[in-house]
Design a protein around this motif. Structure first.
Motif, PDB file in Angstrom:
ATOM      1  N   PHE A   1       0.831  -1.207   0.000  1.00  0.00           N
ATOM      2  CA  PHE A   1       0.000   0.000   0.000  1.00  0.00           C
ATOM      3  C   PHE A   1       0.870   1.264   0.000  1.00  0.00           C
ATOM      4  N   PRO A   2       0.400   2.312  -0.665  1.00  0.00           N
ATOM      5  CA  PRO A   2       1.194   3.545  -0.739  1.00  0.00           C
ATOM      6  C   PRO A   2       1.024   4.411   0.513  1.00  0.00           C
ATOM      7  N   VAL A   3       1.401   3.871   1.663  1.00  0.00           N
ATOM      8  CA  VAL A   3       1.258   4.606   2.917  1.00  0.00           C
ATOM      9  C   VAL A   3       2.641   4.827   3.535  1.00  0.00           C
ATOM     10  N   THR A   4       2.960   6.081   3.784  1.00  0.00           N
ATOM     11  CA  THR A   4       4.248   6.412   4.395  1.00  0.00           C
ATOM     12  C   THR A   4       4.121   6.500   5.910  1.00  0.00           C
ATOM     13  N   ASN A   5       3.073   7.178   6.371  1.00  0.00           N
ATOM     14  CA  ASN A   5       2.865   7.341   7.806  1.00  0.00           C
ATOM     15  C   ASN A   5       1.433   7.016   8.162  1.00  0.00           C
ATOM     16  N   GLY A   6       1.268   6.271   9.253  1.00  0.00           N
ATOM     17  CA  GLY A   6      -0.092   5.928   9.643  1.00  0.00           C
ATOM     18  C   GLY A   6      -0.093   4.833  10.685  1.00  0.00           C
ATOM     19  N   ILE A   7      -1.167   4.073  10.699  1.00  0.00           N
ATOM     20  CA  ILE A   7      -1.258   2.945  11.626  1.00  0.00           C
ATOM     21  C   ILE A   7      -1.753   1.717  10.883  1.00  0.00           C
ATOM     22  N   ALA A   8      -1.383   0.569  11.421  1.00  0.00           N
ATOM     23  CA  ALA A   8      -1.869  -0.708  10.901  1.00  0.00           C
ATOM     24  C   ALA A   8      -2.621  -1.422  12.005  1.00  0.00           C
ATOM     25  N   LEU A   9      -3.791  -1.953  11.647  1.00  0.00           N
ATOM     26  CA  LEU A   9      -4.569  -2.779  12.576  1.00  0.00           C
ATOM     27  C   LEU A   9      -4.599  -4.199  12.046  1.00  0.00           C
ATOM     28  N   VAL A  10      -4.312  -5.139  12.928  1.00  0.00           N
ATOM     29  CA  VAL A  10      -4.366  -6.550  12.559  1.00  0.00           C
ATOM     30  C   VAL A  10      -5.387  -7.208  13.472  1.00  0.00           C
ATOM     31  N   ASN A  11      -6.343  -7.898  12.892  1.00  0.00           N
ATOM     32  CA  ASN A  11      -7.423  -8.531  13.649  1.00  0.00           C
ATOM     33  C   ASN A  11      -7.643  -9.949  13.152  1.00  0.00           C
ATOM     34  N   THR A  12      -8.118 -10.819  14.014  1.00  0.00           N
ATOM     35  CA  THR A  12      -8.648 -12.092  13.521  1.00  0.00           C
ATOM     36  C   THR A  12     -10.163 -11.969  13.447  1.00  0.00           C
ATOM     37  N   LEU A  13     -10.764 -12.834  12.670  1.00  0.00           N
ATOM     38  CA  LEU A  13     -12.223 -12.873  12.591  1.00  0.00           C
ATOM     39  C   LEU A  13     -12.763 -14.058  13.387  1.00  0.00           C
ATOM     40  N   HIS A  14     -12.005 -14.509  14.376  1.00  0.00           N
ATOM     41  CA  HIS A  14     -12.346 -15.725  15.112  1.00  0.00           C
ATOM     42  C   HIS A  14     -12.291 -15.463  16.617  1.00  0.00           C
ATOM     43  N   THR A  15     -12.849 -16.412  17.387  1.00  0.00           N
ATOM     44  CA  THR A  15     -12.934 -16.213  18.836  1.00  0.00           C
ATOM     45  C   THR A  15     -12.123 -17.233  19.624  1.00  0.00           C
ATOM     46  N   THR A  16     -11.401 -18.096  18.928  1.00  0.00           N
ATOM     47  CA  THR A  16     -10.589 -19.098  19.631  1.00  0.00           C
ATOM     48  C   THR A  16      -9.141 -19.088  19.152  1.00  0.00           C
ATOM     49  N   CYS A  17      -8.693 -17.920  18.768  1.00  0.00           N
ATOM     50  CA  CYS A  17      -7.269 -17.740  18.495  1.00  0.00           C
ATOM     51  C   CYS A  17      -6.902 -16.335  18.972  1.00  0.00           C
ATOM     52  N   ALA A  18      -5.617 -16.044  19.012  1.00  0.00           N
ATOM     53  CA  ALA A  18      -5.176 -14.781  19.593  1.00  0.00           C
ATOM     54  C   ALA A  18      -4.105 -14.133  18.733  1.00  0.00           C
ATOM     55  N   LEU A  19      -3.998 -12.832  18.879  1.00  0.00           N
ATOM     56  CA  LEU A  19      -2.928 -12.040  18.260  1.00  0.00           C
ATOM     57  C   LEU A  19      -2.337 -11.163  19.341  1.00  0.00           C
ATOM     58  N   PHE A  20      -1.024 -11.143  19.439  1.00  0.00           N
ATOM     59  CA  PHE A  20      -0.396 -10.256  20.405  1.00  0.00           C
ATOM     60  C   PHE A  20       1.046 -10.005  19.977  1.00  0.00           C
ATOM     61  N   MET A  21       1.706  -9.143  20.684  1.00  0.00           N
ATOM     62  CA  MET A  21       3.079  -8.771  20.358  1.00  0.00           C
ATOM     63  C   MET A  21       3.973  -9.291  21.469  1.00  0.00           C
TER      64      MET A  21
ATOM     65  N   GLY B   1     -16.150 -28.670  22.483  1.00  0.00           N
ATOM     66  CA  GLY B   1     -15.411 -28.780  23.736  1.00  0.00           C
ATOM     67  C   GLY B   1     -14.246 -27.807  23.802  1.00  0.00           C
ATOM     68  N   ASN B   2     -14.504 -26.566  23.401  1.00  0.00           N
ATOM     69  CA  ASN B   2     -13.391 -25.616  23.271  1.00  0.00           C
ATOM     70  C   ASN B   2     -13.507 -24.387  24.176  1.00  0.00           C
ATOM     71  N   ALA B   3     -14.137 -24.555  25.328  1.00  0.00           N
ATOM     72  CA  ALA B   3     -14.218 -23.414  26.255  1.00  0.00           C
ATOM     73  C   ALA B   3     -12.831 -22.882  26.574  1.00  0.00           C
ATOM     74  N   HIS B   4     -11.878 -23.790  26.810  1.00  0.00           N
ATOM     75  CA  HIS B   4     -10.518 -23.332  27.139  1.00  0.00           C
ATOM     76  C   HIS B   4      -9.949 -22.437  26.045  1.00  0.00           C
ATOM     77  N   SER B   5     -10.277 -22.724  24.789  1.00  0.00           N
ATOM     78  CA  SER B   5      -9.769 -21.919  23.674  1.00  0.00           C
ATOM     79  C   SER B   5     -10.335 -20.498  23.730  1.00  0.00           C
ATOM     80  N   HIS B   6     -11.632 -20.400  23.989  1.00  0.00           N
ATOM     81  CA  HIS B   6     -12.256 -19.076  24.114  1.00  0.00           C
ATOM     82  C   HIS B   6     -11.659 -18.289  25.275  1.00  0.00           C
ATOM     83  N   LEU B   7     -11.501 -18.958  26.409  1.00  0.00           N
ATOM     84  CA  LEU B   7     -11.044 -18.249  27.608  1.00  0.00           C
ATOM     85  C   LEU B   7      -9.578 -17.824  27.461  1.00  0.00           C
TER      86      LEU B   7
END
Lengths: 142, 142, 142
Positions: B32-52, B90-96
């Motif tokens: 993308f032709p972006v020099t300055n700005g912000i990037a957002l990264v999201n999942t579309l799911h409820t049993t996985c995670a994104l972090f730094m 049986g994936n409550a642990h995944s959500h939590l």
């Protein structure tokens, strides 16, 4: 690109109360002329939480059990002890639970719709109710 | 200022699988032709995670042990109990676990580059695999 | 709409040290000609945290106790074991605590002011000090 702001209030009736606010946020956003952008949802409080997950009643029960296990209501906290604190509310557990769950949602807006997966809901958790809570919504986009 | 959207898929092979997606996100952004700005990264799911965090194999092992200790796979969850739930996975642990780790990355873009420190990686955690997961990337900037 | 970037350094003196950086962030933002928008605050590190909560000394003590209980400093971590890792710092607990507390603040800017509730502070937690830490602030707005 433009910025739009709005807010709404959630009134809670229980000490711990979890609700699905996806529809309220969606309705708030759709009043703005934004096709593509991002939406930020924040609370203005320190003893409630905002996060994304599946909203299913059994799972919400599990979540309440988890935060009670990790951060018990009666945990001998200094914040609740008049020797160390002038807080009269005894709500250290509420603050600490909020720190673990987070209070910020950033989600995309595409074709005027929130970019949410099939099972994703925007969830509000009252952790020190009953209260009135203010939630802000900002949309940046074009 | 403009908004750009893209997405990619991560295919996982294990029930719990942690991977470094920094390069995928960086490549996605640099189209993308972006020099300055912000990037957002999201999942579309409820049993996985994104972090730094730092991506180092021994540390990832420690992280897996931590989430198993804080949120055991078999925890007697209502979400996994047919008396209370019609969830068959049986994936409550995944959500939590996802609720504790978060699912949202917001990071700066400066001079066309992600603003990351030397040890910072964007980390994806599959918590209910094997699955195909969709991850969205949005860039706002000029 | 425009993007503005700045950064500042926090110098810490203790292994675990929690401070209120609201005023620093507010001052950083007010140098920019933005009336409405959002501010993002990030660290460029993997062993410290940024989050929002009430800044009260007894509560900060409770928070330190909580993270020591959930993620003990000596937890037999692989990251700290020379058989599995070349990390010489023994700081797995710092990474894992950072993963639980988060490292990202997104907050609104309205009428040139941070949109914070009465008890909300932007809190920085050093989890592996003493160190010098770089914190970035970005403002998107008009």
């Amino acid at each position: 690109m433009k910025v739009f702001n709005t807010s709404f209030t959630v009134t809670t009736e229980e000490p711990t109360e979890v609700s699905d606010i996806t529809k309220i946020v969606r309705d708030a956003i759709q009043q703005f002329p934004v096709t593509n952008g991002i939406a930020l949802v924040n609370t203005l409080h320190t003893t409630c939480a905002l996060f994304m997950n599946e909203y299913q009643s059994a799972l919400i029960g599990d979540l309440k059990s988890l935060i009670e296990r990790l951060v018990p209501e009666r945990g001998g906290y200094r914040h609740d002890d008049p020797r160390y604190s002038d807080c009269e509310r005894g709500n250290a557990h509420s603050h600490l639970r909020a720190a673990l769950l987070g209070r910020n949602i950033a989600v995309g807006v595409n074709n005027g719709e929130l970019m949410l997966g099939r099972f994703q809901s925007i969830i509000f958790a009252e952790l020190d109710g009953p209260r009135k809570r203010e939630i802000t919504v900002q949309v940046l986009g074009e």
